[in-house]
Enzyme design. Structure first.
Site, PDB file in Angstrom:
ATOM      1  N   CYS A 136      -3.566  10.123  -1.853  1.00 37.12           N
ATOM      2  CA  CYS A 136      -3.585  10.174  -3.316  1.00 37.12           C
ATOM      3  C   CYS A 136      -4.230  11.434  -3.894  1.00 37.12           C
ATOM      4  O   CYS A 136      -5.417  11.695  -3.667  1.00 37.12           O
ATOM      5  CB  CYS A 136      -4.307   8.941  -3.869  1.00 37.12           C
ATOM      6  SG  CYS A 136      -4.206   8.840  -5.672  1.00 37.12           S
TER       7      CYS A 136
ATOM      8  N   CYS B 154      -8.123   6.863  -0.869  1.00 34.47           N
ATOM      9  CA  CYS B 154      -6.767   6.703  -0.332  1.00 34.47           C
ATOM     10  C   CYS B 154      -6.249   8.059   0.163  1.00 34.47           C
ATOM     11  O   CYS B 154      -6.180   9.027  -0.602  1.00 34.47           O
ATOM     12  CB  CYS B 154      -5.832   6.145  -1.397  1.00 34.47           C
ATOM     13  SG  CYS B 154      -6.429   4.603  -2.144  1.00 34.47           S
TER      14      CYS B 154
ATOM     15  N   CYS C 185       4.592  -3.190 -17.458  1.00 35.91           N
ATOM     16  CA  CYS C 185       4.001  -3.234 -16.122  1.00 35.91           C
ATOM     17  C   CYS C 185       2.774  -2.329 -16.134  1.00 35.91           C
ATOM     18  O   CYS C 185       2.746  -1.317 -16.854  1.00 35.91           O
ATOM     19  CB  CYS C 185       5.012  -2.748 -15.085  1.00 35.91           C
ATOM     20  SG  CYS C 185       4.381  -2.684 -13.389  1.00 35.91           S
TER      21      CYS C 185
ATOM     22  N   CYS D  45       6.093   1.225 -17.162  1.00 41.68           N
ATOM     23  CA  CYS D  45       4.940   0.994 -16.290  1.00 41.68           C
ATOM     24  C   CYS D  45       3.835   1.994 -16.611  1.00 41.68           C
ATOM     25  O   CYS D  45       4.102   3.185 -16.764  1.00 41.68           O
ATOM     26  CB  CYS D  45       5.351   1.125 -14.832  1.00 41.68           C
ATOM     27  SG  CYS D  45       6.728   0.057 -14.368  1.00 41.68           S
TER      28      CYS D  45
ATOM     29  N   CYS E 190     -10.495   9.130  -9.515  1.00 43.63           N
ATOM     30  CA  CYS E 190     -10.608   7.803  -8.896  1.00 43.63           C
ATOM     31  C   CYS E 190     -11.604   7.853  -7.733  1.00 43.63           C
ATOM     32  O   CYS E 190     -11.521   8.741  -6.877  1.00 43.63           O
ATOM     33  CB  CYS E 190      -9.252   7.333  -8.407  1.00 43.63           C
ATOM     34  SG  CYS E 190      -9.295   5.662  -7.697  1.00 43.63           S
TER      35      CYS E 190
ATOM     36  N   ARG F  76      12.595  -1.564  -4.944  1.00 38.81           N
ATOM     37  CA  ARG F  76      12.589  -0.330  -5.738  1.00 38.81           C
ATOM     38  C   ARG F  76      12.481   0.903  -4.859  1.00 38.81           C
ATOM     39  O   ARG F  76      11.570   1.025  -4.040  1.00 38.81           O
ATOM     40  CB  ARG F  76      11.434  -0.336  -6.744  1.00 38.81           C
ATOM     41  CG  ARG F  76      11.389   0.947  -7.592  1.00 38.81           C
ATOM     42  CD  ARG F  76      10.355   0.883  -8.688  1.00 38.81           C
ATOM     43  NE  ARG F  76      10.636  -0.218  -9.582  1.00 38.81           N
ATOM     44  CZ  ARG F  76       9.734  -1.129  -9.974  1.00 38.81           C
ATOM     45  NH1 ARG F  76       8.500  -1.047  -9.529  1.00 38.81           N
ATOM     46  NH2 ARG F  76      10.070  -2.089 -10.796  1.00 38.81           N
TER      47      ARG F  76
ATOM     48  N   CYS G 108       4.373  -6.956  -8.637  1.00 39.94           N
ATOM     49  CA  CYS G 108       5.053  -5.776  -8.127  1.00 39.94           C
ATOM     50  C   CYS G 108       4.196  -5.273  -6.968  1.00 39.94           C
ATOM     51  O   CYS G 108       3.078  -4.801  -7.182  1.00 39.94           O
ATOM     52  CB  CYS G 108       5.180  -4.725  -9.220  1.00 39.94           C
ATOM     53  SG  CYS G 108       5.895  -3.157  -8.671  1.00 39.94           S
TER      54      CYS G 108
END
Length: 326
Positions: free
Chosen positions: A62, A59, A130, A99, A55, A262, A190
């Protein structure tokens, strides 16, 4: 009569909730929870990384970011057959929602078509679907809705004030724009965040205030505890006190009474007592299975053992739909 939903929370109001004595906060959160949900039912989701690593975002938390050397290698999109095999396993294990996560900054239109084919097949298994694929345009969100996507996950991560210390490759407004595109397409949202990244209690309260003051509350609000991965920028961060995490769950329940809150990443680091207090505080959804994208998660049998001790039962798909229709 159920409490009225609010979208006008003020900064000082939220800070006062966080400052309540712990027992008072949990009592209030549990009272709100019981107004809107069965306190002994928990919705179960399974999360699968269908495109891992590489990616371009930076972040700080991550392991899939190309900015960090964490040992996670970039992979291509998983085949439809492999995804469906995992979805069937998840359904057999009791998950009502499946998901799918892909490590993209923003998917190309051809990616949307490929993932759309997978979504349609998973939907045909009788599960809620999801996905979290990065930033979406309006046409992309509409296309995913057409293929049967029920939920789109796109977290705000933290407060707008603290955001720049965590991510520099996309703005807070970029995230809000994707949420608006998802809403406009008619999908469920979400959206939550990550705590334990070195933020203050004010940052946690402002994250929840932003979520609760959206025109419509997210249907699912994942609260993640930072999972520290060696090689990422946040490795070595002072761990968040468990009571502060539980407080965050409780305040989220009070502010967004009809949302599924969640208990997400970080459960591997939590003992049974912490998780039990999270359920008491209003958490009524978990990710279930061995991994959350690339980080560990409690094994399914351990979750069922804890549910048995607490008298909790998984929420069936029909019950989830009934809850949203209420």
């Amino acid at each position: 009569m159920k409490s009225t939903l609010r979208h006008d929370w003020q900064k000082d109001e939220v800070q006062k909730l966080f400052a309540l004595p712990f027992n008072d906060l949990l009592f209030r959160a549990q009272a709100v929870h019981r107004e809107h949900f069965d306190p002994n039912r928990v919705q179960i989701s399974t999360l699968l990384s269908i495109k891992t690593g590489g990616c371009p975002e930076d972040c700080a938390y991550c392991p899939q970011s190309s900015s960090f050397d964490t040992g996670v290698k970039a992979e291509k999109l998983m085949s439809k057959d492999k995804v469906l095999a995992e979805a069937l396993k998840a359904k057999a294990a009791g998950a009502s929602r499946f998901c799918m996560g892909a490590a993209w900054r923003s998917p190309k239109d051809k990616d949307i078509e490929q993932v759309g084919d997978i979504i349609a097949e998973v939907k045909a298994l009788g599960m809620e679907t999801c996905a979290t694929l990065g930033m979406l345009t309006q046409p992309q969100a509409k296309r995913l809705k057409e293929r049967g996507l029920d939920y789109y996950n796109h977290n705000l991560d933290t407060s707008e004030e603290y955001y720049g210390k965590i991510i520099t490759t996309r703005t807070y407004q970029d995230r809000l724009d994707t949420l608006a595109n998802v809403r406009d397409a008619g999908m469920n949202v979400c959206c939550g965040g990550i705590v334990g990244m070195g933020e203050t209690v004010t940052d946690r309260s402002e994250l929840l205030r932003t979520l609760a003051n959206l025109p419509q509350h997210p249907e699912s609000v994942p609260i993640n505890l930072l999972v520290q991965v060696e090689g990422t920028k946040l490795a070595g961060t002072t761990p968040l006190d468990a009571f502060e995490f539980i407080r965050t769950i409780a305040v989220a329940r009070i502010m967004m009474p009809e949302s599924f809150v969640r208990l997400s990443a970080g459960r591997e680091e939590m003992n049974e007592q912490t998780q039990a207090l999270c359920f008491l505080a209003g958490a009524n959804s978990i990710f279930y299975g061995e991994k959350l994208l690339t980080t560990p998660n409690p094994e399914a049998d351990r979750d069922m053992e804890l549910f048995g001790k607490l008298g909790i039962k998984p929420l069936e798909l029909a019950e989830c739909k009934e809850q949203h229709a209420a």
